[in-house]
Each structure stands twice: as structure tokens, then as C-alpha cells.
Design an enzyme around this catalytic site. Structure first.
Site, PDB file in Angstrom:
ATOM      1  N   LYS A  42     -12.448 -27.645  30.194  1.00 19.44           N
ATOM      2  CA  LYS A  42     -13.096 -28.557  29.750  1.00 19.44           C
ATOM      3  C   LYS A  42     -12.012 -30.309  30.569  1.00 19.44           C
ATOM      4  O   LYS A  42     -11.491 -29.445  30.984  1.00 19.44           O
ATOM      5  CB  LYS A  42     -12.544 -28.840  28.184  1.00 19.44           C
ATOM      6  CG  LYS A  42     -10.655 -29.038  28.520  1.00 19.44           C
ATOM      7  CD  LYS A  42      -9.912 -29.428  26.703  1.00 19.44           C
ATOM      8  CE  LYS A  42      -8.896 -28.649  26.952  1.00 19.44           C
ATOM      9  NZ  LYS A  42      -7.508 -29.074  25.550  1.00 19.44           N
ATOM     10  N   TYR A 269      -3.459 -58.652  44.752  1.00 23.70           N
ATOM     11  CA  TYR A 269      -3.596 -58.741  43.709  1.00 23.70           C
ATOM     12  C   TYR A 269      -2.751 -59.282  43.077  1.00 23.70           C
ATOM     13  O   TYR A 269      -0.955 -59.064  42.765  1.00 23.70           O
ATOM     14  CB  TYR A 269      -4.086 -58.234  42.364  1.00 23.70           C
ATOM     15  CG  TYR A 269      -5.321 -58.593  43.174  1.00 23.70           C
ATOM     16  CD1 TYR A 269      -6.776 -60.167  43.291  1.00 23.70           C
ATOM     17  CD2 TYR A 269      -6.483 -57.283  43.224  1.00 23.70           C
ATOM     18  CE1 TYR A 269      -7.964 -58.987  42.917  1.00 23.70           C
ATOM     19  CE2 TYR A 269      -7.078 -56.939  43.275  1.00 23.70           C
ATOM     20  CZ  TYR A 269      -8.409 -57.744  43.091  1.00 23.70           C
ATOM     21  OH  TYR A 269     -10.637 -57.790  43.301  1.00 23.70           O
TER      22      TYR A 269
HETATM   23  C1  LIG Z   1      -6.782 -27.600  26.137  1.00 23.47           C
HETATM   24  C2  LIG Z   1      -6.658 -26.766  25.178  1.00 23.47           C
HETATM   25  C3  LIG Z   1      -6.140 -25.851  25.510  1.00 23.47           C
HETATM   26  C4  LIG Z   1      -5.263 -25.609  26.995  1.00 23.47           C
HETATM   27  O1  LIG Z   1      -3.843 -26.358  27.035  1.00 23.47           O
HETATM   28  P1  LIG Z   1      -3.708 -26.294  28.322  1.00 23.47           P
HETATM   29  O2  LIG Z   1      -1.681 -26.680  27.569  1.00 23.47           O
HETATM   30  O3  LIG Z   1      -3.836 -27.272  29.209  1.00 23.47           O
HETATM   31  O4  LIG Z   1      -2.698 -24.747  28.612  1.00 23.47           O
HETATM   32  C5  LIG Z   1      -5.531 -24.523  24.570  1.00 23.47           C
HETATM   33  N1  LIG Z   1      -6.324 -24.471  22.817  1.00 23.47           N
HETATM   34  C6  LIG Z   1      -6.580 -25.759  22.993  1.00 23.47           C
HETATM   35  C7  LIG Z   1      -7.305 -25.534  22.064  1.00 23.47           C
HETATM   36  C8  LIG Z   1      -6.974 -26.775  23.921  1.00 23.47           C
HETATM   37  O5  LIG Z   1      -7.108 -27.653  23.832  1.00 23.47           O
END
Ligand SMILES: *Cc1c(COP(=O)(O)O)cnc(C)c1O
Length: 378
Positions: A42, A269
Site C-alpha cells: 500500500k 527562512y
Molecule cells: C499496513 C498493514 C499491515 C502491514 O503492517 P506492517 O507493520 O508495515 O508490517 C498489515 N495489516 C494491515 C491490516 C495493515 O493495514
């Protein structure tokens, strides 16, 4: 018509080591004790590039992919990736046609979504695999025990749907001191699986673990959903994990201007940074629009120049930042500056930034913006 990629002139890039992604996947898989490993890609693969990370993880042994949204899965399908893709959130009713057309594995936690998907699936060529999510205590998304049971039973009975899996998500798996809460979540999940069995419902897989769940809590079940560990980071910077992980992403730029300035000169800045002595200052073409937090300079942020740590000098601006290279430094325009990654014997990690900024590596990595070209190395 041929579509040309726009030219890239700016000397700044994120280098992604796909060999590290593959090694990290294999390390997690070895720790997962026979459970399937699905790569969580994702948010454009936590900023690393979802398609390239997905291909590297699949080649290294991942069984499937997971994303947050239908839109992210569509991008992977358009790239020609045809493995199972799990949607970690329940798709909106309007997206169910796309879910069916793209053969995505939707997560369901409401009857409304089940009905919407069931209607669309009626037109599909074969029954569609779906999963059901139980809320066991994080209280973000997921169904109550009774609703999850009812939705799972309806899926099993549906002529056009199959129950591919049931799952839940852990809230504090990265904090060993709160292991009791994690154990409680797993027990609730186990009771749910028993209730499914009593109702004659047999999901193909059960899963609860993110990176912390597998590496710190040992909650492997049939599958683990691995994100941050794939990218080379422990889920919690203060807790060591029992496997070797290697950060996959480096953030690099070339110096675009060098000037020698006097003691007492103030920079950037707000003129908040004052040179204590006559010093060489380098300008680097990355800024907060690229994901270098504006506040990083105020909390002691450093970069690597000539193999040495040097402080950010003054407020990070939208497109550029300044580096205090010290008196008589020999830095030249064109020299490489490492913001994240290794140079010589030194290394700066996303955990280093995150600790200074009181956040987590995840937010740093996802924050590296689309304006930074990604370059891939095997
Ligand atoms: C993002 C997510 C993961 C992955 O989590 P990590 O801590 O990056 O391994 C797994 N399950 C769900 C439901 C998530 O939203």
C-alpha cells in the site's frame, strides 16, 4: 501514439535496492514457520514503488500482495500483476464492480458490503474469493464477533462467493511490554475461529500478523501480512527483531551550489541558523515537498557529505535545504549527499529521522513524495 516519460533533470533521487527487499522477504519467511507471506505494498510500497517491490517480493517467495484500496490494486493489475491481491479495507459499494472485474480479494465487515459485492459477483465468471475481518480490540475497522460470524456464514452460503480467509489486526504487537493485550486479541480470534468451525464454516486461511505480529509476537497462523520489515525496518525502533533486515531505500542528491560564509551569517527562512565560524555551506535540491520534514533541521537532522555527518543548516524549504559542511570543507557542486542511506562508514536511517521527530519510520518512508524519481538496483 507513444507516450514519453517526462525528462528528469533535478539531481535528486530515491534509490531502491530490490535485493534488500528480496532478502528481507526471505528473512521474514524463515521466521514465519511455514505460514504464507503476503507483501503489503500500500501507499506505493511505503514510498518504494509498489509494482517493483511487488515483483521483487513475489520472486523471493511472497504468496500474494495486500493494499489498502481498490485504486492501488488496479494500478498493480494494470501493470500486469495477476497474483491474489488482498484489500485491507472494505471497498465502498460503488467499487464492487471493479473488485469483481479485477478479481481482487475484498475484506468484508458489513452486510451492506456483502450484498453489494454479491450482486456484482453474480455476473463474474467464477466464484469470487473474499475475506472477513473481525475487530478483536484495535477498534479501527472490522466487525463485531456476531456480525463477523453472520457475514462469514453468508459468504460460505453465497453461490458466487468463497470464504478465502478470516483475519484481525493487532494494536500493540510492536510493544513486547504489552504482550498481554496481544495475547487477548489472539484468544478472541481463536474463539471466533472455533465458532466458525461450530457453524460449519471453513475459511481457507486465518491471519493476524503484521511485521510486529510475526517478528515480535510470533502470531503466525496461516499467513502473515508483511509491510515495514520488507522495506528493511523493525516495526519499533526501540525493539530489536530476531532477523537481519536491511533498509531498501536511500535518498540521495547532488550539491547544486557551494558558498563560503562568514562567522555570524544566518541562513534560510527565518534566519534561524547562525554560523559560529567561517564555514562552507552546500545547497541540496530536496525539500519538504519531497518528504524531508521542515522541522528536521530544528531537531538536529544531519546528512552525509564526504562520508561525514553534517548538520542541516536552517529551515528546510519546499525544494531545497542547506548543509553546514564546516570550515575549509572541500565539498564541490555535483558531490553526492546522502539524506537516508550509507556513505563510507556512516549510515542515516528513517528510524534516525523518526526518533528525532517523534514519529515512526513508516511515516518518513511514505512521505517521500512522487516528485522524487525512484531508481532501482538489484
Ligand atoms: C499496513 C498493514 C499491515 C502491514 O503492517 P506492517 O507493520 O508495515 O508490517 C498489515 N495489516 C494491515 C491490516 C495493515 O493495514
Amino acid at each position: 501514439m507513444r507516450v514519453m516519460a517526462p525528462p528528469v533533470f533535478r539531481p535528486a533521487w530515491a534509490e531502491v535496492d530490490l535485493g534488500a527487499v528480496a532478502d528481507n522477504l526471505r528473512a521474514v519467511k524463515a521466521a514465519a514457520g511455514g505460514a504464507e507471506v503476503w507483501a503489503v505494498v500500500k501507499a506505493d510500497g511505503y514510498g518504494h514503488g509498489a509494482e517493483r517491490v511487488a515483483r521483487a517480493a513475489l520472486a523471493a517467495g511472497a504468496s500474494g500482495l495486500a493494499v489498502a484500496m481498490v485504486e492501488e490494486a488496479v494500478v498493480l493489475r494494470e501493470a500486469g500483476i495477476d497474483v491474489p491481491i488482498l484489500l485491507l479495507s472494505e471497498p465502498p459499494a460503488e467499487a464492487m464492480g471493479e473488485v469483481v472485474a479485477r478479481r481482487l480479494v475484498a475484506t468484508l465487515y458489513s452486510h451492506t458490503a456483502l450484498e453489494a459485492l454479491g450482486r456484482e459477483a453474480a455476473a463474474g465468471p467464477q466464484p469470487l474469493a473474499v475475506q472477513v475481518k473481525l475487530d478483536t480490540g484495535m477498534h479501527r475497522v472490522g466487525a463485531t464477533f456476531e456480525d463477523a460470524l453472520a457475514v462469514a456464514v453468508s459468504v460460505q452460503r453465497h453461490p458466487r462467493l468463497t470464504l478465502d480467509g478470516v483475519w484481525t489486526h493487532l494494536a500493540v504487537a510492536d510493544e513486547p511490554a504489552r504482550a498481554d493485550f496481544t495475547t487477548g486479541q489472539c484468544s478472541r480470534f481463536d474463539r471466533f475461529c472455533e465458532a466458525l468451525g461450530d457453524a460449519g464454516v471453513r475459511p481457507r486461511m486465518r491471519h493476524v500478523a503484521n511485521s510486529a505480529g510475526v517478528l515480535l509476537a510470533g502470531a503466525t497462523y496461516d499467513m502473515v501480512r508483511v509491510g515495514i520489515a520488507l522495506y528493511g525496518y523493525a516495526p519499533n525502533a526501540t525493539v530489536a527483531v530476531p532477523v537481519d533486515l536491511r533498509p531498501a531505500l536511500s535518498l540521495v542528491a547532488r550539491v547544486v551550489q557551494v558558498k563560503e560564509l562568514d562567522a555570524g551569517d544566518r541562513l534560510s527562512y527565518g534566519l534561524r541558523y547562525r554560523l559560529a565560524e567561517r564555514s562552507v555551506v552546500a545547497t541540496v535540491p530536496l525539500g519538504y515537498a519531497d518528504g524531508v520534514p521542515r522541522r528536521l533541521s530544528e531537531v538536529g537532522g544531519q546528512v552525509l557529505v564526504g562520508g561525514q555527518r553534517r548538520p542541516l543548516a536552517g529551515t528546510v524549504t519546499m525544494d531545497q535545504l542547506l548543509v553546514d559542511c564546516g570550515p575549509r570543507a572541500t565539498v564541490q557542486p555535483g558531490d553526492e549527499v546522502v539524506l537516508l542511506g550509507r556513505q563510507g562508514d556512516e549510515e542515516i536511517t528513517a528510524d534516525d529521522w523518526a526518533t528525532r521527530l517523534d514519529t515512526i519510520s513508516y511515516e518518513i518512508l511514505c512521505g517521500i513524495g512522487p516528485r522524487v524519481p525512484r531508481v532501482y538496483r538489484r
